[in-house]
Design an enzyme around this catalytic site. Sequence first.
Site, PDB file in Angstrom:
ATOM      1  N   LEU A 102       0.877  -1.174   0.000  1.00  0.00           N
ATOM      2  CA  LEU A 102       0.000   0.000   0.000  1.00  0.00           C
ATOM      3  C   LEU A 102       0.912   1.220   0.000  1.00  0.00           C
ATOM      4  O   LEU A 102       1.992   1.187   0.616  1.00  0.00           O
ATOM      5  CB  LEU A 102      -0.891   0.011   1.245  1.00  0.00           C
ATOM      6  CG  LEU A 102      -1.970  -1.073   1.337  1.00  0.00           C
ATOM      7  CD1 LEU A 102      -2.703  -0.989   2.678  1.00  0.00           C
ATOM      8  CD2 LEU A 102      -2.966  -0.962   0.186  1.00  0.00           C
ATOM      9  N   ASP A 103       0.479   2.292  -0.638  1.00  0.00           N
ATOM     10  CA  ASP A 103       1.270   3.528  -0.611  1.00  0.00           C
ATOM     11  C   ASP A 103       1.405   4.001   0.831  1.00  0.00           C
ATOM     12  O   ASP A 103       0.551   3.696   1.678  1.00  0.00           O
ATOM     13  CB  ASP A 103       0.574   4.622  -1.424  1.00  0.00           C
ATOM     14  CG  ASP A 103       0.421   4.241  -2.886  1.00  0.00           C
ATOM     15  OD1 ASP A 103       1.208   3.410  -3.369  1.00  0.00           O
ATOM     16  OD2 ASP A 103      -0.499   4.776  -3.530  1.00  0.00           O
ATOM     17  N   GLN A 104       2.398   4.832   1.075  1.00  0.00           N
ATOM     18  CA  GLN A 104       2.611   5.289   2.463  1.00  0.00           C
ATOM     19  C   GLN A 104       1.377   6.013   3.005  1.00  0.00           C
ATOM     20  O   GLN A 104       1.065   5.908   4.181  1.00  0.00           O
ATOM     21  CB  GLN A 104       3.887   6.127   2.601  1.00  0.00           C
ATOM     22  CG  GLN A 104       3.933   7.458   1.869  1.00  0.00           C
ATOM     23  CD  GLN A 104       3.178   8.583   2.582  1.00  0.00           C
ATOM     24  OE1 GLN A 104       2.869   8.483   3.776  1.00  0.00           O
ATOM     25  NE2 GLN A 104       2.879   9.634   1.853  1.00  0.00           N
ATOM     26  N   LYS A 188      -5.326   5.393  -7.525  1.00  0.00           N
ATOM     27  CA  LYS A 188      -5.108   6.835  -7.743  1.00  0.00           C
ATOM     28  C   LYS A 188      -5.046   7.146  -9.246  1.00  0.00           C
ATOM     29  O   LYS A 188      -5.592   8.144  -9.709  1.00  0.00           O
ATOM     30  CB  LYS A 188      -3.813   7.285  -7.054  1.00  0.00           C
ATOM     31  CG  LYS A 188      -3.906   7.237  -5.536  1.00  0.00           C
ATOM     32  CD  LYS A 188      -2.576   7.550  -4.887  1.00  0.00           C
ATOM     33  CE  LYS A 188      -2.642   7.349  -3.386  1.00  0.00           C
ATOM     34  NZ  LYS A 188      -1.325   7.307  -2.757  1.00  0.00           N
TER      35      LYS A 188
END
Length: 234
Positions: A102-104, A188
């Site tokens: 997962l992205d930060q 995104k």
Amino acid sequence: MNLESVLFTQGFGSRRQCRARIADGRVTIEGTVCVDPDADVPTEALTFTVDGIVWPYREHAYLLLNKPAGYECSREPQHHLSVFSLLPPQFAARGVQCVGRLDQDTTGLLLLSDEGKFVHAFTSPKRKVPKVYLATTRHPLDDLQLDALRHGVLLHGEPKPIAAVSANARDEHTLELTVLEGKYHQVKRMVAAAGNRVEALHRERIGGLALPPTLAEGGWQWLDEADLGVLRKG
Ligand code: URA
């Protein structure tokens, strides 16, 4: 299995460190201190304590973390803290890895395991596991955007459009999006391609497994057999 190997396989340091921990009287089995590193211990349903902390013996670790924002899914993070800083160090020591990333700034359901086959199965592009995300969008959602997500949007570098399994507006700025793939920044990029922008992203579910509502942000838990069964069914 001898007690030294029990501690070693569960991530309690080198064999020497494990022997020393045991000899120092820091390990109990069924409530009794055991100072013999060579003691034969049945691993079936075994729990033991080290320095008073209770540990179940597990041949493999399968975990679920409620990831907060500001953590990277890497053992060597570049700009933020590592998700491993939220877990007991025994897990990194025994080779636990994130199952996908997962992205930060993404929150929610993250799986981790030290079973290579499990990690591979869930990160392989061939394995189409539905993943449910909630995206907070900068602009109000509209039917055109939802239709674009459902029918497929072309992402830079991809040979063909990627369609969501489902795309629904929970409210004007909350998109529930289900996707099968796990491409880099996929949600995104899809939302941007549909003409909106993700301001915050949360993963709610992977296959049949939902983030437990009682698990606080930053909290983790073992996956049990029932959870694994649900996941394997997809
Ligand atoms: N899609 C994204 O864009 N980011 C994530 O962290 C997960 C899916």
